[in-house]
Design a protein around this motif. Structure first.
Motif, mmCIF file in Angstrom:
data_model
loop_
_atom_site.group_PDB
_atom_site.id
_atom_site.type_symbol
_atom_site.label_atom_id
_atom_site.label_comp_id
_atom_site.label_asym_id
_atom_site.label_seq_id
_atom_site.Cartn_x
_atom_site.Cartn_y
_atom_site.Cartn_z
ATOM 1 N N CYS A 48 15.599 -17.775 -30.492
ATOM 2 C CA CYS A 48 15.161 -17.301 -29.178
ATOM 3 C C CYS A 48 13.716 -17.714 -28.911
ATOM 4 O O CYS A 48 13.379 -18.174 -27.808
ATOM 5 N N GLY A 49 12.861 -17.544 -29.911
ATOM 6 C CA GLY A 49 11.468 -17.933 -29.746
ATOM 7 C C GLY A 49 11.304 -19.424 -29.525
ATOM 8 O O GLY A 49 10.452 -19.869 -28.756
ATOM 9 N N THR A 105 13.664 -22.159 -21.638
ATOM 10 C CA THR A 105 13.639 -20.912 -20.873
ATOM 11 C C THR A 105 13.111 -21.155 -19.472
ATOM 12 O O THR A 105 13.661 -20.658 -18.487
ATOM 13 N N GLN A 106 12.070 -21.927 -19.377
ATOM 14 C CA GLN A 106 11.474 -22.222 -18.081
ATOM 15 C C GLN A 106 12.451 -22.975 -17.184
ATOM 16 O O GLN A 106 12.503 -22.747 -15.959
ATOM 17 N N ALA A 139 11.944 -14.919 -26.414
ATOM 18 C CA ALA A 139 11.500 -14.446 -27.727
ATOM 19 C C ALA A 139 11.764 -12.961 -27.917
ATOM 20 O O ALA A 139 11.915 -12.492 -29.042
ATOM 21 N N TRP A 191 10.333 -16.850 -15.862
ATOM 22 C CA TRP A 191 9.313 -17.465 -16.716
ATOM 23 C C TRP A 191 7.922 -17.267 -16.108
ATOM 24 O O TRP A 191 6.971 -16.892 -16.801
ATOM 25 N N ASP A 207 11.477 -20.821 -26.032
ATOM 26 C CA ASP A 207 10.266 -20.672 -25.219
ATOM 27 C C ASP A 207 9.247 -21.769 -25.508
ATOM 28 O O ASP A 207 8.241 -21.880 -24.798
ATOM 29 N N GLN A 208 9.486 -22.566 -26.555
ATOM 30 C CA GLN A 208 8.496 -23.554 -26.975
ATOM 31 C C GLN A 208 8.992 -24.992 -26.876
ATOM 32 O O GLN A 208 8.227 -25.896 -26.536
ATOM 33 N N THR A 236 9.910 -25.904 -20.851
ATOM 34 C CA THR A 236 10.701 -25.353 -21.954
ATOM 35 C C THR A 236 12.122 -25.043 -21.474
ATOM 36 O O THR A 236 12.402 -25.027 -20.270
ATOM 37 N N TRP A 278 8.530 -13.297 -18.422
ATOM 38 C CA TRP A 278 9.699 -12.972 -19.253
ATOM 39 C C TRP A 278 9.946 -14.099 -20.244
ATOM 40 O O TRP A 278 9.827 -15.277 -19.905
ATOM 41 N N ARG A 279 10.261 -13.749 -21.496
ATOM 42 C CA ARG A 279 10.461 -14.757 -22.535
ATOM 43 C C ARG A 279 11.716 -14.451 -23.349
ATOM 44 O O ARG A 279 12.062 -13.297 -23.584
#
Length: 231
Positions: free
Chosen positions: A122-123, A139-140, A154, A147, A126-127, A137, A151-152
């Motif tokens: 999950c983290g 997520t973004q 992670a 984002w 985000d990267q 990313t 909200w993340r």
């Protein structure tokens, strides 16, 4: 696809042409590579092996027997989902025990994912960026409004894990030492992101995202988690 292509014509005009004579092309490739490395050992590692058909097993049998006649020592490693065990049982029912004894004599269960693994994945969403160097990313890309609101992914690992663990317990699976296969974790994360993308927050708020997440996690788990203790 690889094994299906090997069913091509054995009488192709060019023995080295992978399109007209794929079986001979593979055998020639194995001979050349073994000669370069000064070895007689050839290892075929077949992923998603639970999807192999009986016909494809027969093709693999012919290939390995031919390589043996050429003086090589072929080994086959089948890697797949828990359903691979069901394929083994099916081969026995079809009276094809020679295939089982040839390639399925030793079974090893690879460890599944646990909470720390799910949280790490999950983290990473985000990267990690895609395409590389884009600065965007995963997520973004999927939930840009959330984002921007902070909200993340992670923070979603523990909630997703507990949803799966609770469901496993409800269907009689052992909660202690619980592990989940990578395919199920991947699909659960993708389903969660697609759900949030399909129903974005009206105001892009983190609070809305959390509410949507909590209402979705158990549903995601029920769809994706196997109902046997073989996750």
């Amino acid at each position: 696809p690889f094994l299906r292509r090997l069913r091509g014509s054995e009488g192709g005009p060019d023995a080295g042409d992978v399109h007209t004579n794929p079986m001979k092309a593979v055998k020639n490739h194995c001979l050349n590579e073994c000669d370069k490395l000064d070895t007689e050992t050839v290892v075929f590692c077949l992923d998603e092996a639970q999807n192999l058909s009986l016909e494809e097993f027969d093709v693999l049998k012919v290939l390995t027997e031919d390589l043996q006649e050429l003086g090589l020592r072929p080994f086959v490693l089948l890697v797949g989902q828990p359903e691979l065990k069901l394929l083994r049982d099916a081969l026995l029912e079809w009276k094809r025990g020679e295939l089982v004894s040839r390639w399925m004599g030793t079974h090893c269960d690879l460890p599944g994912f646990v909470l720390k693994d799910v949280s790490a994945i999950c983290g990473a969403l985000d990267q990690l960026t895609w395409p590389p160097g884009s600065g965007i990313t995963y997520t973004q890309h999927y939930v840009p409004e959330l984002w921007r609101a902070g909200w993340r992914m992670a923070g979603q690992g523990e909630g997703l894990w507990e949803a799966m663990r609770s469901l496993a317990k409800s269907v009689g699976m052992k909660a202690d030492g619980f592990e989940v296969g990578g395919e199920y974790v991947r699909n659960a994360l993708l389903a969660l992101l697609l759900h949030l993308r399909k129903k974005p927050a009206d105001d892009g708020s983190v609070a809305h995202a959390e509410a949507a997440r909590l209402s979705r996690l158990t549903e995601v788990a029920k769809i994706l988690l196997p109902t046997k203790n073989d996750a």
